[in-house]
Design an enzyme around this catalytic site. Structure first.
Site, PDB file in Angstrom:
ATOM      1  N   ASP A 114       0.838  -1.207   0.000  1.00 22.66           N
ATOM      2  CA  ASP A 114       0.000   0.000   0.000  1.00 22.66           C
ATOM      3  C   ASP A 114       0.874   1.259   0.000  1.00 22.66           C
ATOM      4  O   ASP A 114       0.364   2.378  -0.005  1.00 22.66           O
ATOM      5  CB  ASP A 114      -1.023  -0.003   1.145  1.00 22.66           C
ATOM      6  CG  ASP A 114      -0.395  -0.056   2.513  1.00 22.66           C
ATOM      7  OD1 ASP A 114       0.851  -0.103   2.603  1.00 22.66           O
ATOM      8  OD2 ASP A 114      -1.149  -0.040   3.515  1.00 22.66           O
ATOM      9  N   SER A 115       2.211   1.059  -0.068  1.00 29.66           N
ATOM     10  CA  SER A 115       3.109   2.179  -0.369  1.00 29.66           C
ATOM     11  C   SER A 115       2.733   2.784  -1.725  1.00 29.66           C
ATOM     12  O   SER A 115       3.144   3.909  -2.032  1.00 29.66           O
ATOM     13  CB  SER A 115       4.575   1.714  -0.389  1.00 29.66           C
ATOM     14  OG  SER A 115       4.719   0.578  -1.223  1.00 29.66           O
TER      15      SER A 115
ATOM     16  N   GLU B 109      10.011  -3.516   9.939  1.00 31.46           N
ATOM     17  CA  GLU B 109      10.333  -2.233   9.313  1.00 31.46           C
ATOM     18  C   GLU B 109      10.947  -1.291  10.343  1.00 31.46           C
ATOM     19  O   GLU B 109      10.369  -1.040  11.403  1.00 31.46           O
ATOM     20  CB  GLU B 109       9.053  -1.619   8.706  1.00 31.46           C
ATOM     21  CG  GLU B 109       9.331  -0.283   8.022  1.00 31.46           C
ATOM     22  CD  GLU B 109       8.225   0.171   7.065  1.00 31.46           C
ATOM     23  OE1 GLU B 109       7.274  -0.596   6.801  1.00 31.46           O
ATOM     24  OE2 GLU B 109       8.332   1.314   6.580  1.00 31.46           O
TER      25      GLU B 109
HETATM   26  O1  KIV Z   1       3.639  -1.008   1.514  1.00 31.62           O
HETATM   27  C1  KIV Z   1       4.792  -1.457   1.361  1.00 31.62           C
HETATM   28  O2  KIV Z   1       5.434  -1.295   0.322  1.00 31.62           O
HETATM   29  C2  KIV Z   1       5.359  -2.205   2.489  1.00 31.62           C
HETATM   30  C3  KIV Z   1       6.836  -2.442   2.454  1.00 31.62           C
HETATM   31  C4  KIV Z   1       7.526  -1.178   2.792  1.00 31.62           C
HETATM   32  C5  KIV Z   1       7.246  -3.543   3.353  1.00 31.62           C
HETATM   33  O3  KIV Z   1       4.672  -2.562   3.385  1.00 31.62           O
END
Ligand code: KIV
Length: 270
Positions: free
Chosen positions: A50-51, A188
């Site tokens: 969700d990044s 993280e």
């Molecule tokens: O949303 C994302 O890309 C993530 C990664 C940073 C692990 O959760």
């Protein structure tokens, strides 16, 4: 490429990799082309993170991402990946309201997007939900440390687990998540030694992002490591390319060619 680098990656294969101490290479994708390129490059796990909310859609946080948006990203990614395991993030508020709703939403990722697993954030409080999803046959990846969906509660993107109290909570949460049935755990932005302790205490693989070298695998956001997203750059991001610069340069040269009347040339016309 050896035989293992063409073998389909499954949750079971990730477990074998932990046991063989073979580091697990993971990256994110939100579109088909990126997914196919990652897959061809031998990346083991593709996370539809969700990044996408911050580095693709331009929001300040991951919080606005909806089920429909994430399903679309997951579906186009899953069709681009043959070998890699495709894991999709359950967006904020798609799994917090009730176990039934969480299960229904995880099921949509499995059935409509053909994702092979889902990821959700949180510790002991999400364990009953994880059990329901895992019992239905959908593998779940956990996520501890900096959990961006709770950013307004934390109030900052600072490292997590720096105090003894927080480190102990992360260790306890990691054990609870493993008991609940997760197949892997993202850590993280936690101190290197804490990540090492968690990794050594678990049977399942840990995947670090800003968590030092002792995790069983590593993940970065592709748009960060490619230098496509440059608004900010956490210290843990290693840049493997400067794509934003290459794109801007190409766009400027194209603009100049159009303005000068140099594009299109005769051999680019009919
Ligand atoms: O949303 C994302 O890309 C993530 C990664 C940073 C692990 O959760």
């Amino acid at each position: 490429m050896n035989a293992d680098s063409r073998r389909k990656v499954t949750t079971r294969r990730l477990q074998e990799m932990k046991e063989a101490r073979e580091p697990i290479a993971c990256l994110t994708a939100y579109d088909h082309l990126m997914a196919a390129t990652l897959d061809r490059s031998g990346i083991d796990v593709i996370l539809v993170g969700d990044s996408a909310g911050t580095v693709f859609a331009g929001y300040d946080t991951t919080i606005p991402m909806t089920m429909e948006q994430m399903l679309y990203h997951a579906e186009v990614v899953a069709r681009g990946a043959d070998r890699a395991l495709v894991v999709a993030d359950l967006p904020f508020m798609s799994y917090q309201i009730s176990e039934e709703e969480a299960l229904r939403n995880a099921g949509r990722f499995a059935k409509e997007a053909l994702a092979e697993a889902v990821k959700l954030e949180g510790g002991a409080q999400v364990c009953p939900t994880i059990r329901r999803i895992v019992d239905s046959g959908i593998p779940v990846m956990g996520h501890l440390g900096l959990t961006p969906q709770s950013i307004h509660q934390f109030g900052s993107y600072q490292i997590r687990g720096a105090s003894d109290e927080e480190a102990e909570r992360i260790l306890r949460d990691a054990a609870a998540l493993q008991d609940a049935g997760i197949f892997a755990l993202v850590l993280e932005k936690v101190p290197t030694l804490l990540a090492r302790q968690v990794t050594e205490s678990l049977q399942i693989p840990t995947i670090g992002i800003g968590a030092g070298p002792y995790c069983d695998g590593q993940i970065l956001v592709s748009h960060d490591m490619l230098g496509i997203f440059t608004r900010f750059r956490p210290r843990f991001v290693r840049r493997y390319a400067e794509i934003e610069k290459i794109m801007a340069d190409a766009f400027e040269r194209y603009r100049d060619d159009v303005k000068k009347g140099d594009f299109p040339a005769d051999d680019e016309s009919y």
